[in-house]
Motif scaffolding. Structure first.
Motif, PDB file in Angstrom:
ATOM      1  N   MET A 284       0.843  -1.197   0.000  1.00  0.00           N
ATOM      2  CA  MET A 284       0.000   0.000   0.000  1.00  0.00           C
ATOM      3  C   MET A 284       0.875   1.243   0.000  1.00  0.00           C
ATOM      4  N   SER A 285       0.661   2.123  -0.920  1.00  0.00           N
ATOM      5  CA  SER A 285       1.433   3.355  -0.997  1.00  0.00           C
ATOM      6  C   SER A 285       0.641   4.494  -0.412  1.00  0.00           C
ATOM      7  N   ASP A 286       1.293   5.668  -0.294  1.00  0.00           N
ATOM      8  CA  ASP A 286       0.597   6.840   0.224  1.00  0.00           C
ATOM      9  C   ASP A 286      -0.590   7.207  -0.638  1.00  0.00           C
TER      10      ASP A 286
ATOM     11  N   PHE B 179      -6.105   4.318   9.004  1.00  0.00           N
ATOM     12  CA  PHE B 179      -5.551   3.074   8.456  1.00  0.00           C
ATOM     13  C   PHE B 179      -4.242   3.305   7.707  1.00  0.00           C
ATOM     14  N   LEU B 180      -4.047   4.501   7.187  1.00  0.00           N
ATOM     15  CA  LEU B 180      -2.760   4.812   6.577  1.00  0.00           C
ATOM     16  C   LEU B 180      -1.672   4.858   7.642  1.00  0.00           C
ATOM     17  N   VAL B 181      -1.973   5.507   8.787  1.00  0.00           N
ATOM     18  CA  VAL B 181      -1.022   5.543   9.899  1.00  0.00           C
ATOM     19  C   VAL B 181      -0.759   4.122  10.407  1.00  0.00           C
ATOM     20  N   ALA B 182      -1.813   3.334  10.510  1.00  0.00           N
ATOM     21  CA  ALA B 182      -1.660   1.957  10.977  1.00  0.00           C
ATOM     22  C   ALA B 182      -0.786   1.145  10.014  1.00  0.00           C
ATOM     23  N   PHE B 183      -1.049   1.299   8.727  1.00  0.00           N
ATOM     24  CA  PHE B 183      -0.262   0.570   7.732  1.00  0.00           C
ATOM     25  C   PHE B 183       1.212   0.946   7.821  1.00  0.00           C
ATOM     26  N   ARG B 184       1.470   2.233   7.918  1.00  0.00           N
ATOM     27  CA  ARG B 184       2.858   2.679   8.003  1.00  0.00           C
ATOM     28  C   ARG B 184       3.534   2.193   9.278  1.00  0.00           C
TER      29      ARG B 184
END
Length: 211
Positions: free
Chosen positions: A1-3, A70-75
């Motif tokens: 998953m990218s930004d 979820f972006l923060v979680a993924f990162r």
């Protein structure tokens, strides 16, 4: 998953289903090798995180905040504690931290609810006018009480009442001791009870306001 997945995450378009039989920790561990596996965490938890964020900031902001959560979680998945099978507390903690950036919006929402008694999230589901009037009166008092709480106390109270976390889960989510959670919830409920004329606020917070 990218930004660039942020917009797709909010819309559910970048996250194929998968990992339904595994706990969150197993899925997250796998996602460290196969990033696309993290999609299962999104599908599993995004709906309830969105409900929680919507309750606090309104539906208009919920999509962006959930996508950011979820972006923060993924990162940050490399740092996830794999001894914890459920990611719910972790995700609620991230969402609550993001909500804090919009404190002014939350307070404006509560003050508007205090004035009108109308909650745009739940009013479509309240059919009878007498039910709306009764619920509206409670919401006005409750909104005033919640707006008057210190931010930390409001976070703890609502992650328990609206997020459905246990005290240990709330402590994990917010990075504070369980004793602090108990103390803040107790103080917050006391202040809300006083605002409601001595009525126990728990049922109103969990049922009336949460629709």
């Amino acid at each position: 998953m990218s930004d660039t997945s942020r917009t797709g995450a909010g819309a559910g378009g970048e996250f194929p289903a998968g990992g339904a039989g595994a706990d969150d920790a197993s899925v997250i561990e796998r996602s460290r090798r196969e990033p696309e596996a993290f999609a299962a965490v999104f599908h599993r938890h995004a709906p309830e995180i969105k409900r929680y964020v919507s309750r606090r900031l309104g539906a208009d902001m919920a999509e962006d905040v959930v996508a950011d959560t979820f972006l923060v979680a993924f990162r940050g998945r490399e740092g996830y504690d794999l001894s914890r099978p459920s990611a719910r507390p972790w995700l609620y903690g991230i969402a609550t931290n993001l909500i804090r950036r919009h404190k002014r919006v939350e307070l404006q929402r509560l003050r508007a609810l205090e004035r009108t008694g109308v909650d745009p999230v739940t009013v479509p589901f309240t059919e009878r006018s007498d039910e709306r009037l009764s619920a509206g009166a409670v919401r006005r008092s409750l909104a005033a009480a919640l707006a008057g709480l210190p931010a930390g106390h409001r976070d703890v109270l609502l992650v328990v009442a609206w997020g459905g976390l246990t005290y240990p889960e709330a402590a994990q989510a917010l990075g504070i001791p369980v004793g602090t959670v108990r103390s803040r919830v107790s103080r917050a409920r006391s202040k809300v009870r006083e605002q409601l004329g001595g009525v126990d606020p728990t049922s109103f917070i969990e049922e009336t306001v949460n629709g």
